[in-house]
Design a protein around this motif. Sequence first.
Motif, PDB file in Angstrom:
ATOM      1  N   PRO A   1     -84.186   1.041  68.358  1.00  0.00           N
ATOM      2  CA  PRO A   1     -82.702   0.619  69.108  1.00  0.00           C
ATOM      3  C   PRO A   1     -81.970   1.539  69.766  1.00  0.00           C
ATOM      4  O   PRO A   1     -81.157   1.130  70.588  1.00  0.00           O
ATOM      5  CB  PRO A   1     -82.227  -0.125  67.991  1.00  0.00           C
ATOM      6  N   ASP A   2     -82.250   2.811  69.506  1.00  0.00           N
ATOM      7  CA  ASP A   2     -81.282   3.898  70.099  1.00  0.00           C
ATOM      8  C   ASP A   2     -81.711   4.145  71.746  1.00  0.00           C
ATOM      9  O   ASP A   2     -81.105   4.876  72.238  1.00  0.00           O
ATOM     10  CB  ASP A   2     -81.448   5.259  69.300  1.00  0.00           C
ATOM     11  N   TYR A   3     -82.868   3.678  72.079  1.00  0.00           N
ATOM     12  CA  TYR A   3     -83.348   3.753  73.363  1.00  0.00           C
ATOM     13  C   TYR A   3     -83.595   2.427  74.024  1.00  0.00           C
ATOM     14  O   TYR A   3     -83.904   1.438  73.422  1.00  0.00           O
ATOM     15  CB  TYR A   3     -84.680   4.356  73.343  1.00  0.00           C
ATOM     16  N   PRO A   4     -83.662   2.556  75.648  1.00  0.00           N
ATOM     17  CA  PRO A   4     -83.990   1.305  76.148  1.00  0.00           C
ATOM     18  C   PRO A   4     -85.492   0.825  75.870  1.00  0.00           C
ATOM     19  O   PRO A   4     -86.141   1.694  75.533  1.00  0.00           O
ATOM     20  CB  PRO A   4     -83.633   1.488  77.618  1.00  0.00           C
ATOM     21  N   THR A   5     -86.108  -0.294  76.072  1.00  0.00           N
ATOM     22  CA  THR A   5     -87.266  -0.710  76.126  1.00  0.00           C
ATOM     23  C   THR A   5     -87.613  -1.255  77.391  1.00  0.00           C
ATOM     24  O   THR A   5     -86.974  -2.285  78.250  1.00  0.00           O
ATOM     25  CB  THR A   5     -87.676  -1.963  74.905  1.00  0.00           C
TER      26      THR A   5
ATOM     27  N   ASN B   1     -91.452   6.107  78.258  1.00  0.00           N
ATOM     28  CA  ASN B   1     -90.355   6.269  77.583  1.00  0.00           C
ATOM     29  C   ASN B   1     -90.890   6.409  76.023  1.00  0.00           C
ATOM     30  O   ASN B   1     -89.979   7.402  75.355  1.00  0.00           O
ATOM     31  CB  ASN B   1     -89.755   4.673  77.664  1.00  0.00           C
ATOM     32  N   TYR B   2     -91.759   5.912  75.459  1.00  0.00           N
ATOM     33  CA  TYR B   2     -92.206   6.062  74.110  1.00  0.00           C
ATOM     34  C   TYR B   2     -92.600   7.651  74.269  1.00  0.00           C
ATOM     35  O   TYR B   2     -92.428   8.281  72.862  1.00  0.00           O
ATOM     36  CB  TYR B   2     -93.259   5.233  73.748  1.00  0.00           C
ATOM     37  N   VAL B   3     -93.682   8.054  74.807  1.00  0.00           N
ATOM     38  CA  VAL B   3     -93.903   9.384  74.609  1.00  0.00           C
ATOM     39  C   VAL B   3     -92.830  10.443  74.971  1.00  0.00           C
ATOM     40  O   VAL B   3     -92.674  11.559  74.155  1.00  0.00           O
ATOM     41  CB  VAL B   3     -95.052   9.953  75.730  1.00  0.00           C
ATOM     42  N   SER B   4     -91.959  10.050  75.870  1.00  0.00           N
ATOM     43  CA  SER B   4     -90.885  11.167  75.849  1.00  0.00           C
ATOM     44  C   SER B   4     -89.834  11.013  74.789  1.00  0.00           C
ATOM     45  O   SER B   4     -89.478  12.212  74.314  1.00  0.00           O
ATOM     46  CB  SER B   4     -89.953  10.333  77.224  1.00  0.00           C
TER      47      SER B   4
END
Length: 282
Positions: A143-147, A154-157
């Motif tokens: 939840p600390d990042y956008p989805t 985004n996930y790999v980053s």
Amino acid sequence: MDMLKESWLDFFRDSHEGDDWWQRKQRLYHARQAEVVRISGRGHLFEVLRYSGGTVCRYLLHVAFLIRHHQQLIREEVVVPCQFRLENGVITDHRIAEQHPRTKPEKPSIDMESLRNSRQERFSYDRRAAVQYAERWWNSYNPDYPTFDVDCTNYVSQCMRAGGAPMRGMPDRGNGWWYQNENWSFSWAVAHSLRWYLSGSEAGLKGKELESASELIPGDVICYDFQGDGRWDHNTIVVAKDADGMPLVNAHTDNSRNRFWSYEDSAAWTPEIQYKFFRIGE
């Protein structure tokens, strides 16, 4: 949904798309000399669309394969979007749902002069922390990042960031690799942009291109151009190696864990596929 729960695998195998998906999996296992010991799974209904002729139900099918590869046991998991029609209490037209759209590439915008003039900083990449993060969030969302609908990059980053990869370039979205206050660079979230950033960056986070998948180690990154058209579509992170020393990867969008690196079992795979293999932190 109870009827689906009781016979989800039969329905899945009986659908045309499901058969094709299963055949691709079997071909890949055969090529690897791997044996499927057990298959288990569960479905999660997430959308019901009602119309005059019936109902369309969309769900996520979480399938786990226990694989014996030589003397190694591997638990491979994948989450597949599926849908079916419900007409007069009868399930029809059961299929794999439309795949997520390919990411629209952003033209990489790297200020090479600025990079050349930057301090050639090195960072200590904690591969264990990156892999632990990849395992923790492979089928859920921090939840600390956008989805994003197309969430692979985004996930790999996030995984690389958990391993200590330094961010730079903010707030210019076309520069560097960064996430800050619900804003992010193109390279953080777009597959095409991350591929070119890793090959071009000379400071902070950078990638060293390797010749073959076998050279990769946990924490490294693979980029995929499924059509071989120069448009990079997907990224994964290496989390383990199989008994032959080949990478197993985790990914988002179609969430996967311990998946064989080549993606030959994917509907997106074509004979023209191109890969880039990056050692992170060197």
